[in-house]
Design a protein around this motif. Structure first.
Motif, short mmCIF file in Angstrom:
data_model
loop_
_atom_site.label_atom_id
_atom_site.label_comp_id
_atom_site.label_asym_id
_atom_site.label_seq_id
_atom_site.Cartn_x
_atom_site.Cartn_y
_atom_site.Cartn_z
N THR A 27 43.49 37.34 29.27
CA THR A 27 44.11 37.14 30.47
C THR A 27 44.48 38.81 30.96
O THR A 27 44.14 39.08 32.21
CB THR A 27 45.28 36.60 30.10
N LEU A 28 44.92 39.83 30.02
CA LEU A 28 45.15 41.11 30.51
C LEU A 28 43.94 41.99 29.91
O LEU A 28 43.89 41.77 28.54
CB LEU A 28 46.28 41.57 30.08
N LYS A 29 43.18 42.30 30.71
CA LYS A 29 41.93 43.48 29.93
C LYS A 29 42.37 44.80 29.92
O LYS A 29 43.22 45.21 30.64
CB LYS A 29 40.96 43.08 30.96
N PRO A 30 41.65 45.62 29.32
CA PRO A 30 41.88 46.95 29.12
C PRO A 30 41.92 47.79 30.30
O PRO A 30 41.13 47.44 31.18
CB PRO A 30 40.79 47.42 28.08
N GLY A 31 42.93 48.19 30.83
CA GLY A 31 42.89 48.98 31.73
C GLY A 31 43.87 48.39 33.02
O GLY A 31 44.07 49.05 34.00
N ASP A 32 44.13 47.05 32.64
CA ASP A 32 44.71 46.05 33.78
C ASP A 32 46.54 46.87 33.75
O ASP A 32 46.94 47.21 32.55
CB ASP A 32 44.94 44.64 33.30
N MET A 33 47.03 46.89 34.84
CA MET A 33 48.45 47.40 34.97
C MET A 33 49.21 45.90 34.73
O MET A 33 48.76 44.79 35.17
CB MET A 33 48.60 47.75 36.35
N LEU A 34 50.23 46.10 34.14
CA LEU A 34 51.32 44.95 33.87
C LEU A 34 52.13 44.79 35.29
O LEU A 34 52.23 46.00 35.87
CB LEU A 34 52.34 45.21 32.74
N PRO A 35 52.59 43.79 35.62
CA PRO A 35 53.24 43.74 36.88
C PRO A 35 54.65 44.81 36.85
O PRO A 35 54.81 45.07 35.95
CB PRO A 35 53.92 42.26 36.79
N PRO A 36 55.26 44.89 37.89
CA PRO A 36 56.23 45.96 37.76
C PRO A 36 57.26 45.56 37.03
O PRO A 36 57.69 44.30 36.86
CB PRO A 36 56.74 45.95 39.43
N GLU A 37 58.21 46.25 36.47
CA GLU A 37 59.14 46.08 35.80
C GLU A 37 60.35 45.07 36.44
O GLU A 37 60.54 44.12 35.71
CB GLU A 37 60.13 47.31 35.52
N ARG A 38 60.55 45.22 37.61
CA ARG A 38 61.65 44.36 38.03
C ARG A 38 60.69 42.86 38.30
O ARG A 38 61.54 41.74 37.88
CB ARG A 38 61.52 44.63 39.64
N GLU A 39 59.56 42.80 38.52
CA GLU A 39 58.97 41.25 38.39
C GLU A 39 58.84 40.74 36.99
O GLU A 39 59.15 39.48 36.67
CB GLU A 39 57.38 41.44 38.89
N LEU A 40 58.44 41.70 35.91
CA LEU A 40 58.69 41.28 34.63
C LEU A 40 59.99 40.76 34.17
O LEU A 40 60.22 39.61 33.61
CB LEU A 40 58.13 42.05 33.52
N LYS A 41 61.11 41.37 34.59
CA LYS A 41 62.47 41.17 34.30
C LYS A 41 62.75 39.69 34.99
O LYS A 41 63.62 38.73 34.31
CB LYS A 41 63.44 41.98 34.87
N GLU A 42 62.54 39.42 36.21
CA GLU A 42 62.61 38.07 36.79
C GLU A 42 61.80 37.00 36.33
O GLU A 42 62.36 35.99 35.87
CB GLU A 42 62.22 38.22 38.34
N THR A 43 60.67 37.26 35.75
CA THR A 43 59.53 36.26 35.13
C THR A 43 60.24 35.89 33.82
O THR A 43 60.31 34.74 33.53
CB THR A 43 58.26 36.81 35.04
N PHE A 44 60.48 36.82 33.19
CA PHE A 44 60.95 36.57 31.54
C PHE A 44 62.65 36.25 31.69
O PHE A 44 62.87 35.73 30.81
CB PHE A 44 60.88 37.66 30.85
N ALA A 45 63.12 36.28 32.78
CA ALA A 45 64.57 36.13 32.88
C ALA A 45 65.52 37.00 31.81
O ALA A 45 66.02 36.32 31.15
CB ALA A 45 65.10 34.60 32.76
N ILE A 46 65.19 38.17 31.63
CA ILE A 46 65.70 39.22 30.82
C ILE A 46 66.26 40.56 31.52
O ILE A 46 65.85 40.66 32.76
CB ILE A 46 64.65 39.53 29.74
#
Length: 69
Positions: A27-46
């Protein structure tokens, strides 16, 4: 969305597992960027600290590279 809210026990480990599965599953390939920190925090609720802990583990496993490193 590719991720879901994290389970509460060893939250950072759940986040590590989900991101690792996304990488190993293609789903994530080499070179792909992870979503921004704020978005990840909201998605994972952490918290920011939990997210950073998870990202540190993924970096140690060689699965991700930090933008600063």
């Amino acid at each position: 969305c590719m991720f879901r809210a994290a389970r509460q026990n060893r939250i950072f480990q759940d986040v590590v597992d989900q991101i690792q599965e996304a990488i190993l599953g293609g789903t994530l390939k080499p070179g792909d960027m992870l979503p921004p920190e704020r978005e990840l925090k909201e998605t994972f609720a952490i918290s920011r600290g939990t997210l950073r802990e998870a990202l540190r583990v993924l970096e140690q496993k060689g699965l991700i590279k930090s933008g600063s490193g």
